[in-house]
Design an enzyme around this catalytic site. Sequence first.
Site, PDB file in Angstrom:
ATOM      1  N   GLY A   1       1.063  -1.531  -0.333  1.00  0.00           N
ATOM      2  CA  GLY A   1       0.059  -0.333  -0.172  1.00  0.00           C
ATOM      3  C   GLY A   1       0.929   1.192  -0.158  1.00  0.00           C
TER       4      GLY A   1
ATOM      5  N   GLY B   1       1.680  -9.167  -6.355  1.00  0.00           N
ATOM      6  CA  GLY B   1       1.691  -9.318  -8.061  1.00  0.00           C
ATOM      7  C   GLY B   1       2.399 -10.791  -8.449  1.00  0.00           C
TER       8      GLY B   1
ATOM      9  N   GLU C   1      19.399  -3.073  18.430  1.00  0.00           N
ATOM     10  CA  GLU C   1      19.026  -2.149  18.682  1.00  0.00           C
ATOM     11  C   GLU C   1      17.520  -1.519  18.770  1.00  0.00           C
ATOM     12  OE1 GLU C   1      20.640  -0.447  14.104  1.00  0.00           O
ATOM     13  OE2 GLU C   1      18.646  -0.743  14.280  1.00  0.00           O
TER      14      GLU C   1
ATOM     15  N   GLY D   1      16.611 -13.221  13.069  1.00  0.00           N
ATOM     16  CA  GLY D   1      17.186 -13.556  11.794  1.00  0.00           C
ATOM     17  C   GLY D   1      15.929 -13.337  10.567  1.00  0.00           C
TER      18      GLY D   1
ATOM     19  N   ASP E   1      17.491  -8.402  -0.275  1.00  0.00           N
ATOM     20  CA  ASP E   1      17.520  -9.572  -0.066  1.00  0.00           C
ATOM     21  C   ASP E   1      17.173 -11.160   0.109  1.00  0.00           C
ATOM     22  OD1 ASP E   1      18.058  -7.932   2.504  1.00  0.00           O
ATOM     23  OD2 ASP E   1      15.903  -7.772   3.446  1.00  0.00           O
TER      24      ASP E   1
ATOM     25  N   MET F   1      21.899  -8.234   4.940  1.00  0.00           N
ATOM     26  CA  MET F   1      20.373  -8.471   4.323  1.00  0.00           C
ATOM     27  C   MET F   1      19.936  -6.409   4.625  1.00  0.00           C
ATOM     28  SD  MET F   1      17.996 -11.344   5.400  1.00  0.00           S
ATOM     29  CE  MET F   1      17.428 -12.290   4.312  1.00  0.00           C
TER      30      MET F   1
ATOM     31  N   HIS G   1      40.058  19.887  12.355  1.00  0.00           N
ATOM     32  CA  HIS G   1      40.433  19.428  13.837  1.00  0.00           C
ATOM     33  C   HIS G   1      39.118  20.384  13.763  1.00  0.00           C
ATOM     34  CE1 HIS G   1      41.792  19.434  17.273  1.00  0.00           C
ATOM     35  NE2 HIS G   1      41.795  20.431  17.155  1.00  0.00           N
TER      36      HIS G   1
HETATM   37  P1  FAD Z   1      12.112  -5.485   0.929  1.00  0.00           P
HETATM   38  O1  FAD Z   1      12.459  -3.430   1.394  1.00  0.00           O
HETATM   39  O2  FAD Z   1      11.248  -6.368   1.874  1.00  0.00           O
HETATM   40  O3  FAD Z   1      11.416  -4.806   0.538  1.00  0.00           O
HETATM   41  C1  FAD Z   1       9.654  -5.669  -0.481  1.00  0.00           C
HETATM   42  C2  FAD Z   1       9.117  -5.194  -0.582  1.00  0.00           C
HETATM   43  O4  FAD Z   1       8.336  -6.611  -1.921  1.00  0.00           O
HETATM   44  C3  FAD Z   1       8.051  -5.538  -0.117  1.00  0.00           C
HETATM   45  O5  FAD Z   1       7.560  -4.160   0.598  1.00  0.00           O
HETATM   46  C4  FAD Z   1       7.280  -5.782   0.067  1.00  0.00           C
HETATM   47  O6  FAD Z   1       5.679  -6.253   0.575  1.00  0.00           O
HETATM   48  C5  FAD Z   1       7.314  -6.449  -1.906  1.00  0.00           C
HETATM   49  N1  FAD Z   1       6.919  -7.755  -2.094  1.00  0.00           N
HETATM   50  C6  FAD Z   1       6.839  -8.940  -2.037  1.00  0.00           C
HETATM   51  N2  FAD Z   1       6.463  -9.848  -2.086  1.00  0.00           N
HETATM   52  C7  FAD Z   1       5.367  -8.933  -3.450  1.00  0.00           C
HETATM   53  C8  FAD Z   1       4.361  -9.248  -4.421  1.00  0.00           C
HETATM   54  N3  FAD Z   1       4.230 -10.845  -4.807  1.00  0.00           N
HETATM   55  N4  FAD Z   1       4.168  -7.983  -4.979  1.00  0.00           N
HETATM   56  C9  FAD Z   1       3.667  -7.181  -4.655  1.00  0.00           C
HETATM   57  N5  FAD Z   1       4.676  -6.643  -3.471  1.00  0.00           N
HETATM   58  C10 FAD Z   1       5.501  -7.870  -2.961  1.00  0.00           C
HETATM   59  N6  FAD Z   1      19.183  -1.884   6.746  1.00  0.00           N
HETATM   60  C11 FAD Z   1      19.971  -1.118   6.274  1.00  0.00           C
HETATM   61  O7  FAD Z   1      20.266  -0.815   5.763  1.00  0.00           O
HETATM   62  N7  FAD Z   1      19.792  -0.080   7.321  1.00  0.00           N
HETATM   63  C12 FAD Z   1      19.333   0.012   8.343  1.00  0.00           C
HETATM   64  O8  FAD Z   1      19.100   0.547   9.300  1.00  0.00           O
HETATM   65  C13 FAD Z   1      18.223  -1.458   8.839  1.00  0.00           C
HETATM   66  N8  FAD Z   1      17.638  -1.125   9.704  1.00  0.00           N
HETATM   67  C14 FAD Z   1      16.119  -2.278   9.494  1.00  0.00           C
HETATM   68  C15 FAD Z   1      15.792  -2.326  11.033  1.00  0.00           C
HETATM   69  C16 FAD Z   1      14.721  -3.154  10.929  1.00  0.00           C
HETATM   70  C17 FAD Z   1      13.729  -3.539  11.848  1.00  0.00           C
HETATM   71  C18 FAD Z   1      14.532  -4.278  10.192  1.00  0.00           C
HETATM   72  C19 FAD Z   1      13.579  -5.288   9.425  1.00  0.00           C
HETATM   73  C20 FAD Z   1      15.563  -4.498   8.401  1.00  0.00           C
HETATM   74  C21 FAD Z   1      16.914  -2.814   8.223  1.00  0.00           C
HETATM   75  N9  FAD Z   1      17.431  -3.519   7.674  1.00  0.00           N
HETATM   76  C22 FAD Z   1      17.914  -2.281   7.569  1.00  0.00           C
HETATM   77  C23 FAD Z   1      17.591  -4.212   6.931  1.00  0.00           C
HETATM   78  C24 FAD Z   1      16.951  -3.924   5.320  1.00  0.00           C
HETATM   79  O9  FAD Z   1      15.268  -3.073   5.520  1.00  0.00           O
HETATM   80  C25 FAD Z   1      16.214  -4.834   3.956  1.00  0.00           C
HETATM   81  O10 FAD Z   1      17.497  -4.594   3.558  1.00  0.00           O
HETATM   82  C26 FAD Z   1      16.247  -3.928   3.103  1.00  0.00           C
HETATM   83  O11 FAD Z   1      14.824  -3.074   2.737  1.00  0.00           O
HETATM   84  C27 FAD Z   1      16.019  -5.114   1.404  1.00  0.00           C
HETATM   85  O12 FAD Z   1      14.596  -4.646   1.058  1.00  0.00           O
HETATM   86  P2  FAD Z   1      14.107  -5.285  -0.330  1.00  0.00           P
HETATM   87  O13 FAD Z   1      14.130  -3.881  -1.762  1.00  0.00           O
HETATM   88  O14 FAD Z   1      15.157  -6.363  -0.536  1.00  0.00           O
HETATM   89  O15 FAD Z   1      13.036  -5.612   0.289  1.00  0.00           O
HETATM   90  P1  NAI Z   2      20.768 -10.457  13.015  1.00  0.00           P
HETATM   91  O1  NAI Z   2      21.111 -11.792  12.255  1.00  0.00           O
HETATM   92  O2  NAI Z   2      21.684  -9.361  13.091  1.00  0.00           O
HETATM   93  O3  NAI Z   2      21.111 -11.706  14.320  1.00  0.00           O
HETATM   94  C1  NAI Z   2      20.545 -12.297  14.938  1.00  0.00           C
HETATM   95  C2  NAI Z   2      20.848 -13.121  15.920  1.00  0.00           C
HETATM   96  O4  NAI Z   2      19.693 -13.812  16.825  1.00  0.00           O
HETATM   97  C3  NAI Z   2      22.200 -13.600  15.679  1.00  0.00           C
HETATM   98  O5  NAI Z   2      23.347 -12.760  17.114  1.00  0.00           O
HETATM   99  C4  NAI Z   2      22.083 -14.584  16.361  1.00  0.00           C
HETATM  100  O6  NAI Z   2      23.071 -15.928  16.944  1.00  0.00           O
HETATM  101  C5  NAI Z   2      20.835 -15.410  17.110  1.00  0.00           C
HETATM  102  N1  NAI Z   2      20.237 -16.663  17.332  1.00  0.00           N
HETATM  103  C6  NAI Z   2      19.923 -16.759  15.834  1.00  0.00           C
HETATM  104  N2  NAI Z   2      18.692 -18.111  16.927  1.00  0.00           N
HETATM  105  C7  NAI Z   2      18.970 -17.704  17.518  1.00  0.00           C
HETATM  106  C8  NAI Z   2      17.817 -18.386  18.913  1.00  0.00           C
HETATM  107  N3  NAI Z   2      17.114 -19.054  18.535  1.00  0.00           N
HETATM  108  N4  NAI Z   2      18.053 -18.314  20.015  1.00  0.00           N
HETATM  109  C9  NAI Z   2      18.731 -17.034  20.696  1.00  0.00           C
HETATM  110  N5  NAI Z   2      19.950 -15.903  19.522  1.00  0.00           N
HETATM  111  C10 NAI Z   2      19.200 -16.352  18.416  1.00  0.00           C
HETATM  112  O7  NAI Z   2      19.051 -10.983  12.772  1.00  0.00           O
HETATM  113  P2  NAI Z   2      17.986  -9.570  13.096  1.00  0.00           P
HETATM  114  O8  NAI Z   2      18.755  -8.747  14.584  1.00  0.00           O
HETATM  115  O9  NAI Z   2      17.183 -10.365  13.397  1.00  0.00           O
HETATM  116  O10 NAI Z   2      18.257  -8.585  12.064  1.00  0.00           O
HETATM  117  C11 NAI Z   2      17.618  -9.149  10.807  1.00  0.00           C
HETATM  118  C12 NAI Z   2      18.508  -8.109   9.375  1.00  0.00           C
HETATM  119  O11 NAI Z   2      17.998  -6.962   8.945  1.00  0.00           O
HETATM  120  C13 NAI Z   2      20.334  -8.354   9.747  1.00  0.00           C
HETATM  121  O12 NAI Z   2      20.519  -9.243   9.527  1.00  0.00           O
HETATM  122  C14 NAI Z   2      20.348  -7.187   9.297  1.00  0.00           C
HETATM  123  O13 NAI Z   2      20.915  -7.658   7.663  1.00  0.00           O
HETATM  124  C15 NAI Z   2      18.810  -6.565   8.496  1.00  0.00           C
HETATM  125  N6  NAI Z   2      19.021  -5.249   9.531  1.00  0.00           N
HETATM  126  C16 NAI Z   2      20.080  -4.124   9.702  1.00  0.00           C
HETATM  127  C17 NAI Z   2      20.071  -3.258  10.174  1.00  0.00           C
HETATM  128  C18 NAI Z   2      20.896  -1.970  10.471  1.00  0.00           C
HETATM  129  O14 NAI Z   2      20.996  -1.812   9.149  1.00  0.00           O
HETATM  130  N7  NAI Z   2      21.372  -1.586  11.073  1.00  0.00           N
HETATM  131  C19 NAI Z   2      18.940  -2.863  11.415  1.00  0.00           C
HETATM  132  C20 NAI Z   2      18.651  -4.217  11.902  1.00  0.00           C
HETATM  133  C21 NAI Z   2      18.160  -5.502  10.797  1.00  0.00           C
END
Ligand code: FAD
Ligand code: NAI
Length: 469
Positions: A38, A117, A190, A275, A316, A322, A448
């Site tokens: 949406g 889609g 975080e 994860g 992703d 990711m 600096h």
């Molecule tokens: P997504 O952002 O997941 O986008 C995929 C989109 O596809 C979604 O909106 C979904 O609705 C849509 N979609 C799926 N299937 C279909 C379909 N069949 N038809 C139509 N639409 C569909 N990464 C960072 O680099 N920095 C951060 O600070 C960071 N913080 C994060 C915090 C959290 C809480 C989380 C969960 C993730 C965070 N990430 C961060 C990871 C980041 O959000 C992802 O790596 C990134 O969004 C991946 O981009 P993407 O385009 O591959 O997929």
């Molecule tokens: P993560 O992979 O960063 O961390 C998962 C943690 O859970 C690891 O430390 C792992 O050892 C632990 N774990 C796995 N199985 C477990 C279990 N059964 N019991 C206890 N601990 C367990 O995954 P997270 O934090 O869920 O984030 C997912 C992804 O989203 C990240 O890997 C990152 O790619 C992305 N992300 C990026 C951010 C950023 O760039 N600042 C912020 C938030 C998410």
Amino acid sequence: MSDMTYDLIVIGGGPGGYVAAIRAAQLGMKVACVESRGTLGGTCLNVGCIPSKALLQSSELFHETQAGLAVHGIKTGKVSLDLKAMMDRKDGVVAGLTGGVAFLFRKNKIDYIDGFGTFTSATTVSVKLNKGGTQVATGKRVLIATGSEVAPLPGVTIDEKQIVSSTGALALEAVPKEMVVIGGGYIGLEMGSVWARLGAKVTVVEFLDRVTPGMDGELSKNLQRVLTKQGMTFMMGTKVTGAKTAKSGVTLTLEPAKGGEEKQIKADIVLVSIGRRPFTAGLGLDVAGVKADDKGRIPVDADYQTNVPGVYAIGDVIAGPMLAHKASDDGVACVERMMGKHAHVDYDKVPGVVYTWPEVATVGKTEEQLKADGVEYKVGKFPFMAVSRAKVQGDTDGFIKVLADAKTDRVLGVHIIGPDAGTMIAEAVLCLEFDGSAEDIGAISHAHPTLSEGLREAALAVAGHALHI
Ligand code: FAD
Ligand code: NAI
């Protein structure tokens, strides 16, 4: 809109898909982007990077106002929290940015198809529209950018009320008294920081014996120590085997990761953050003939093309970190290569940042990786305690570590834990991309007093002549 034919159909409007769509349109393609949630912006803008950073910013200000201003001679009255206003601000930031992507789509004449889609062939996507009805789009090429979803934990069912994923943790209606975070990775640390700063007692249960696995071990250790100092509790080498919810809260059953005696802990809110996994449910990969691996990731070649010619995948849903910027980098490289350009992403040089305070930022090889690869390296380290700007700010926790090849001095990795590490890492990325040496960073003028002077000092320390220590 009647059924249409496009040069490129992008499925998914996240930072992978929407950026790919914009770049493709810039390069002259007729583009459609199908997105089901949406709004545009994907996980990142809607329920990921942006709302989490908005709450990190607000909670940091709250905490600073409560505990960090007196030392500057600033007196405040009783500081109180208006959680609803904090959440409203976060939602406003998200709405502004997702609306901004919709604007960019209009500007670049990209058709935004608002619905879910499904492949009906390798070149045709049927979209179940959110407003009702179906639209069929045909593409010379189709790009899968459907992102990822929360990895489930057997025995711990997410209800987004008491047992939440990151999405629920971004929208709690009250500050929990006791919060248990399962998984000490990016999300756990975080979101744990956000709620700890707002007053929750946060316990992190981590399977391994270290947080943020994959990052340089010294940084992980330091981060855990600083967060402990901030009031978070860590239960390392522990797994959760079950959860029971009741009105009074959630009871978790834990046991040592290696097996052993069970114990139970209680919490108001449990965050599952172990994860994420690729999301392709309902996409009809089998109909298109696209293969996925055993982890659900879609294998691609150097052009990001799947096993089916004309069908591509990025972000992703494919292998690699990711991260939003990685997904966008994939997207740009993918569509540029479709147009015969020679775009390339060096995945060894994608930075990662954990936005706790202090931040953790890292690029290139860790010490553990260099040791495993048998590479001879030198280490240059410099503490923020000795950086004048860090002193000025009162942000002296942490250090900068530069790893350079022992013979050539080429920088192989930079790892920072400290204030604004995420901004500082950009200089290190540039250095790695240009195959620069530690001597190069040491020779460049750094203004600096800035935090970046710490990076210069760490680079000088590789040859043993940091100036201010
Ligand atoms: P997504 O952002 O997941 O986008 C995929 C989109 O596809 C979604 O909106 C979904 O609705 C849509 N979609 C799926 N299937 C279909 C379909 N069949 N038809 C139509 N639409 C569909 N990464 C960072 O680099 N920095 C951060 O600070 C960071 N913080 C994060 C915090 C959290 C809480 C989380 C969960 C993730 C965070 N990430 C961060 C990871 C980041 O959000 C992802 O790596 C990134 O969004 C991946 O981009 P993407 O385009 O591959 O997929
Ligand atoms: P993560 O992979 O960063 O961390 C998962 C943690 O859970 C690891 O430390 C792992 O050892 C632990 N774990 C796995 N199985 C477990 C279990 N059964 N019991 C206890 N601990 C367990 O995954 P997270 O934090 O869920 O984030 C997912 C992804 O989203 C990240 O890997 C990152 O790619 C992305 N992300 C990026 C951010 C950023 O760039 N600042 C912020 C938030 C998410």
